[in-house]
Design a protein around this motif. Structure first.
Motif, PDB file in Angstrom:
ATOM      1  N   LEU A   1      35.498  43.623  16.858  1.00  0.00           N
ATOM      2  CA  LEU A   1      36.952  43.657  16.723  1.00  0.00           C
ATOM      3  C   LEU A   1      37.486  42.226  16.776  1.00  0.00           C
ATOM      4  O   LEU A   1      36.900  41.387  17.472  1.00  0.00           O
TER       5      LEU A   1
ATOM      6  N   PRO B   1      40.914  39.328  15.128  1.00  0.00           N
ATOM      7  CA  PRO B   1      41.848  38.996  14.047  1.00  0.00           C
ATOM      8  C   PRO B   1      41.121  38.618  12.760  1.00  0.00           C
ATOM      9  O   PRO B   1      39.960  38.182  12.802  1.00  0.00           O
ATOM     10  N   SER B   2      41.816  38.757  11.655  1.00  0.00           N
ATOM     11  CA  SER B   2      41.258  38.411  10.347  1.00  0.00           C
ATOM     12  C   SER B   2      40.749  36.968  10.362  1.00  0.00           C
ATOM     13  O   SER B   2      41.416  36.072  10.883  1.00  0.00           O
TER      14      SER B   2
ATOM     15  N   LYS C   1      33.822  38.281  12.020  1.00  0.00           N
ATOM     16  CA  LYS C   1      33.129  39.570  12.214  1.00  0.00           C
ATOM     17  C   LYS C   1      32.128  39.832  11.093  1.00  0.00           C
ATOM     18  O   LYS C   1      30.960  40.169  11.331  1.00  0.00           O
TER      19      LYS C   1
ATOM     20  N   GLN D   1      32.873  48.125   2.514  1.00  0.00           N
ATOM     21  CA  GLN D   1      34.243  48.652   2.526  1.00  0.00           C
ATOM     22  C   GLN D   1      34.449  49.705   1.451  1.00  0.00           C
ATOM     23  O   GLN D   1      35.187  50.656   1.625  1.00  0.00           O
TER      24      GLN D   1
ATOM     25  N   GLU E   1      33.963  47.721   7.878  1.00  0.00           N
ATOM     26  CA  GLU E   1      35.201  48.448   7.552  1.00  0.00           C
ATOM     27  C   GLU E   1      34.939  49.591   6.572  1.00  0.00           C
ATOM     28  O   GLU E   1      35.552  49.648   5.500  1.00  0.00           O
TER      29      GLU E   1
ATOM     30  N   SER F   1      38.004  51.642   5.211  1.00  0.00           N
ATOM     31  CA  SER F   1      39.251  50.989   4.803  1.00  0.00           C
ATOM     32  C   SER F   1      39.763  51.479   3.450  1.00  0.00           C
ATOM     33  O   SER F   1      40.956  51.388   3.179  1.00  0.00           O
TER      34      SER F   1
ATOM     35  N   THR G   1      35.779  46.923  12.387  1.00  0.00           N
ATOM     36  CA  THR G   1      36.983  47.657  12.006  1.00  0.00           C
ATOM     37  C   THR G   1      38.226  46.860  12.371  1.00  0.00           C
ATOM     38  O   THR G   1      38.223  46.064  13.306  1.00  0.00           O
ATOM     39  N   HIS G   2      39.278  47.096  11.594  1.00  0.00           N
ATOM     40  CA  HIS G   2      40.578  46.511  11.909  1.00  0.00           C
ATOM     41  C   HIS G   2      41.455  47.544  12.607  1.00  0.00           C
ATOM     42  O   HIS G   2      42.553  47.234  13.034  1.00  0.00           O
TER      43      HIS G   2
ATOM     44  N   TYR H   1      46.116  40.683  21.089  1.00  0.00           N
ATOM     45  CA  TYR H   1      45.589  41.521  20.001  1.00  0.00           C
ATOM     46  C   TYR H   1      45.921  42.995  20.246  1.00  0.00           C
ATOM     47  O   TYR H   1      46.286  43.723  19.336  1.00  0.00           O
TER      48      TYR H   1
ATOM     49  N   ASN I   1      46.677  42.621  15.618  1.00  0.00           N
ATOM     50  CA  ASN I   1      46.094  41.737  14.598  1.00  0.00           C
ATOM     51  C   ASN I   1      45.862  40.347  15.168  1.00  0.00           C
ATOM     52  O   ASN I   1      46.179  40.068  16.289  1.00  0.00           O
TER      53      ASN I   1
END
Ligand SMILES: Nc1ncnc2c1ncn2[C@@H]1O[C@H](COP(=O)(O)OP(=O)(O)OP(=O)(O)O)[C@@H](O)[C@H]1O
Length: 272
Positions: free
Chosen positions: A58, A60-61, A65, A114, A195, A198, A225-226, A267, A272
């Motif tokens: 997990l 932030p973008s 990851k 994805q 992801e 997604s 995962t986001h 977060y 995010n």
């Protein structure tokens, strides 16, 4: 209160497995560093992936990851600009050791992306491809295993009457399960999923999540995962990253109820 009330109730309700500190780990990452030129993408990571559990990555973008996932099956090899150092042990093999046989390392890790990428052949041949990679040639055994793996991903009843049709006739969610069946046919030890829901609708996403809960009896799952709610629902172990570093790792109970770092606290509030 860092998570929404409903999500907190889920953490309580699911009664996540408490991973004992001596829990057997299948994958051990030590002092992992990845650079792209001057850019230090992964900064001295140390992680243990517990066997037969779902570990969620997990963060932030852009925190690294996917790069960590790529290191785990040496997909980083195809990016010549990346330099990787450190060790990643699966059981006793250091998969970053260049003398090792890369295809056999990759066969230990099933990769789910994805979006589903079925091969441009029939549903049957997609799964047969994975089975043949393991050297199986007997047609009856191939048929048996195709049924077994399609049942394993809950797709058999939906496709048994159209095994020789193109996967393009399936929904995206079904195609994702077909790709998972093809990956399982190679008999991996670990499923690396980046992801994987997604591109899916909520119902297909739930099907994949439920599958992961079942599959962890036989496989170890590492999931990027986001979706914080997804992490709350299925993680046994959480690795929270920020800016190329591991900030906190542990059970969802520990991280989500009592985050120690300001990065994780933020977060959990912002998502995010
Ligand atoms: N091949 C590459 N060359 C140069 N930089 C790269 C390369 N691969 C990744 N990066 C950089 O490394 C950082 C981490 O990328 P990565 O895709 O691992 O992040 P992420 O956490 O998975 O992000 P997201 O959640 O948005 O998918 C980013 O800044 C990205 O631009």
């Amino acid at each position: 209160m860092y998570l929404l009330k409903k999500e907190m109730m889920n953490v309580d309700k699911l009664n996540h497995v408490n991973i004992p500190t001596n829990s057997e780990s299948i994958l051990r990452v030590n002092n992992l560093n990845v650079y792209a030129g001057e850019h230090h993408i992964l900064k001295n990571l140390n992680v243990k992936i517990p066997k037969n559990k779902v570990t969620v990555l997990l963060g932030p973008s852009g925190c690294g990851k996917t790069t960590l996932l790529k290191c785990m099956n040496r997909l980083t090899d195809i990016y010549k600009e990346l330099s990787v150092s450190g060790s990643i042990h699966i059981e006793n093999d250091n998969i970053l050791n260049t003398t090792k046989n890369i295809p056999s390392i990759r066969q230990k890790m099933g990769l789910l992306g994805q979006r589903p990428y079925p091969l441009p052949v029939s549903i049957y041949k997609n799964v047969a491809y994975g089975i043949k990679l393991k050297g199986v040639r007997d047609n009856k055994l191939i048929d048996y295993n195709i049924e077994k793996h399609l049942k394993e991903v809950g797709l058999w009843d939906e496709v048994k009457d159209r095994l020789h049709s193109s996967p393009q006739s399936l929904s995206i969610g079904q195609q994702q399960r077909l790709c998972l069946a093809r990956g399982l046919a190679v008999k991996p030890r670990i499923i690396l999923a980046d992801e994987p829901t997604s591109a899916l609708d909520p119902i297909s996403s739930k099907i994949i999540e439920n599958l992961f809960r079942d599959l962890k009896k036989h496989y170890t799952i590492v999931l990027v995962t986001h979706v914080l709610r997804q992490a709350v629902r299925i993680a046994d172990n959480v690795v929270f990253m920020s800016n190329g570093e591991i900030i906190e790792q542990g059970t969802p109970d520990k991280l989500f109820k009592n985050p120690q770092s300001s990065q994780l606290q933020e977060y959990l509030v912002d998502g995010n």
